[in-house]
Design an enzyme around this catalytic site. Sequence first.
Site, short mmCIF file in Angstrom:
data_model
loop_
_atom_site.label_atom_id
_atom_site.label_comp_id
_atom_site.label_asym_id
_atom_site.label_seq_id
_atom_site.Cartn_x
_atom_site.Cartn_y
_atom_site.Cartn_z
N PRO A 18 73.35 4.74 -71.48
CG PRO A 18 75.53 4.33 -72.23
CD PRO A 18 74.23 4.96 -72.62
CD GLN A 72 78.90 2.34 -72.37
OE1 GLN A 72 78.89 2.49 -71.15
NE2 GLN A 72 78.73 3.33 -73.23
CB CYS A 102 83.59 6.90 -68.76
SG CYS A 102 83.52 7.12 -66.98
#
Length: 331
Positions: A18, A72, A102
């Site tokens: 992603p 996601q 992240c």
Amino acid sequence: MVKIGNLELGDYPLLLAPMEDVSDPPFRAVCKQNGADLMYTEFISSEGLIRDAAKSVQKLDIFDYEKPIGIQIFGNEIESMREAAEIVEEAKPDILDINYGCPVNKVACKGAGAGILLDIDKMVSMTAEIVKAVKIPVTVKTRLGWDNDTIRIVEVAERLQDVGIQAISIHARTRKQMYKGEADWSYLNLVKDNPRLHIPVFGNGDIDTPERAAEYKAKYNVDGMMIGRASIGYPWIFNEIKHYLATGEKLAAPTLDERIAVAKKHLDFSVEWKGEKLGILEMRRHYTNYFRGMPNFKQYRTEMVTSDTYDEVCAILDQVAKVYADYEFSV
Ligand SMILES: Cc1cc2nc3c(=O)[nH]c(=O)nc-3n(C[C@H](O)[C@H](O)[C@H](O)COP(=O)(O)O)c2cc1C
């Protein structure tokens, strides 16, 4: 055969990572065409989904030809993540993926993404609620830990498995590392050595050539690999790695005609998908890799990344096709 729920992914699947502003439908279309076995969308804010924010909702758009595909989400509130998971399920992806990796401040410092690695109990509770809320398989993407002193990835993988996730992708860096230094895949062997762990574990971080993929496949006992940056502007990486793993031989580099055709398809879909302005803008990061290695290319690259209209970019691509017609790429 690697399986996530009932999804059969082959013996050693290669996943498209992603990537925000990168792994959108236009880019996914060219990765699918070039061998990605499982793809993920860009991350989507759970709060944005709940508020029906246009940018978040648009990211739910997936197409049948992309399957299998995972959507996601990220967020720091358990209730919002649960609600967002239900919204995601309505879009009918094969998988729901949770972003616990992240590192950027605006996400991690609010306790979402990699921020949740500082509160593993909450990470487990949040995951359990999400798994309960949906029928599709839930997977997790995360990092080794917040920093070197907080690496508990073996425990994290096991606890998340115990509340029902069906695969885990691990970017073998800490949050503190961001994207610096080398990813340390030795931790992935520790995760796989845990006799209680039975879900697939996908390794992520720094896979950028077929040779490196083969080296890491031999050294690290993971079930497949997730590839991010190396695919940007170079979707051929998936088939190149597959071929090398299967035969030990390198595929010929894509020809100029192939590069132009794929860049053009990507550009066309981007403009159709996002409108001319944004479509042109977000294509810019891909050109360098599409045409990497071509001599004296700077002038054309500069023109591509400064052109504002579709027609201008197409004209440059046509010119490149003519000027470099006899150029041969080496592997
Ligand atoms: C531009 C960019 C955007 C990213 N966006 C996301 C994201 O939305 N969700 C996520 O889990 N990881 C995201 N990542 C991290 C990648 O999925 C991947 O973990 C990381 O790039 C390491 O893999 P690589 O070395 O193959 O690039 C992003 C990375 C990049 C470079």
